[in-house]
Design a protein around this motif. Structure first.
Motif, PDB file in Angstrom:
ATOM      1  N   ASP A  83      -0.981  -5.891   9.716  1.00 25.59           N
ATOM      2  CA  ASP A  83      -0.810  -5.226  11.013  1.00 25.59           C
ATOM      3  C   ASP A  83      -0.367  -6.177  12.117  1.00 25.59           C
ATOM      4  O   ASP A  83      -0.849  -6.083  13.252  1.00 25.59           O
ATOM      5  N   GLY A  84       0.499  -7.101  11.821  1.00 25.86           N
ATOM      6  CA  GLY A  84       0.994  -8.031  12.834  1.00 25.86           C
ATOM      7  C   GLY A  84       0.024  -9.137  13.194  1.00 25.86           C
ATOM      8  O   GLY A  84       0.311  -9.969  14.033  1.00 25.86           O
TER       9      GLY A  84
ATOM     10  N   LEU B 117       0.819  -1.212   0.000  1.00 25.86           N
ATOM     11  CA  LEU B 117       0.000   0.000   0.000  1.00 25.86           C
ATOM     12  C   LEU B 117       0.853   1.262   0.000  1.00 25.86           C
ATOM     13  O   LEU B 117       0.530   2.248  -0.647  1.00 25.86           O
ATOM     14  N   ASN B 118       1.943   1.229   0.763  1.00 22.69           N
ATOM     15  CA  ASN B 118       2.902   2.326   0.789  1.00 22.69           C
ATOM     16  C   ASN B 118       4.216   1.778   1.345  1.00 22.69           C
ATOM     17  O   ASN B 118       4.329   0.584   1.593  1.00 22.69           O
ATOM     18  N   GLU B 119       5.181   2.632   1.557  1.00 28.33           N
ATOM     19  CA  GLU B 119       6.517   2.189   1.991  1.00 28.33           C
ATOM     20  C   GLU B 119       6.488   1.438   3.323  1.00 28.33           C
ATOM     21  O   GLU B 119       7.300   0.564   3.558  1.00 28.33           O
ATOM     22  N   GLU B 120       5.545   1.755   4.202  1.00 34.59           N
ATOM     23  CA  GLU B 120       5.487   1.135   5.525  1.00 34.59           C
ATOM     24  C   GLU B 120       4.405   0.073   5.664  1.00 34.59           C
ATOM     25  O   GLU B 120       4.360  -0.620   6.676  1.00 34.59           O
ATOM     26  N   GLU B 121       3.509  -0.043   4.722  1.00 34.67           N
ATOM     27  CA  GLU B 121       2.328  -0.882   4.890  1.00 34.67           C
ATOM     28  C   GLU B 121       2.235  -1.945   3.786  1.00 34.67           C
ATOM     29  O   GLU B 121       1.964  -1.625   2.629  1.00 34.67           O
ATOM     30  N   THR B 122       2.485  -3.192   4.191  1.00 31.17           N
ATOM     31  CA  THR B 122       2.377  -4.327   3.280  1.00 31.17           C
ATOM     32  C   THR B 122       1.521  -5.398   3.937  1.00 31.17           C
ATOM     33  O   THR B 122       1.713  -5.722   5.101  1.00 31.17           O
ATOM     34  N   GLU B 123       0.587  -5.922   3.185  1.00 35.08           N
ATOM     35  CA  GLU B 123      -0.275  -7.001   3.651  1.00 35.08           C
ATOM     36  C   GLU B 123      -0.187  -8.138   2.649  1.00 35.08           C
ATOM     37  O   GLU B 123       0.278  -7.939   1.525  1.00 35.08           O
TER      38      GLU B 123
END
Length: 128
Positions: free
Chosen positions: A62-63, A42-48
């Motif tokens: 989110d863990g 989704l962005n540099e910090e957010e991967t799912e």
């Protein structure tokens, strides 16, 4: 010793993964394997991610990790989402945001400008 051999085998498999052109044919060949992962950047910090094997989905975000059986209708929703996003693919975009679909042999990456609203709607429909 068995763990070491297993780890080395896994590293070898990942090293052999081939990046292929972002086409629906290549994505569908990965889907046909019935054992694949869709990585949502989704962005540099957010991967799912959503990993599939047979009729099981493992969703990681989110863990948290959710594992459940997926229905045919839910699989169709995911397939529709991927097909709709493919039409937005633009090779000139940066790597983020993107959707990568891969298995042990192939990886295809679609560079998509803004798909977060559609993705969040999909997650809501899938109840993940």
């Amino acid at each position: 010793m068995k763990k070491l051999v297993a780890i080395l085998f896994l590293v070898l498999l990942v090293a052999c993964q081939q990046q292929v052109d972002p086409t629906l044919e290549n994505a569908n060949s990965i889907f046909d394997s019935k054992d694949f992962t869709i990585e949502i950047v989704l962005n540099e910090e957010e991967t799912e991610s959503m990993s599939f094997i047979d009729d099981i989905i493992v969703y990681k975000a989110d863990g948290n990790t959710t594992r459940k059986t997926i229905s045919f209708d839910q699989a169709l929703l995911i397939n529709d989402f991927i097909q709709n996003q493919f039409t937005q693919h633009d090779q000139s975009n940066s790597e983020v945001p993107s959707i990568a679909i891969y298995n042990t042999a192939k990886k295809v990456t679609f560079k998509i400008p803004n798909y977060k609203p559609e993705y969040l709607e999909l997650i809501k429909k899938l109840k993940l």
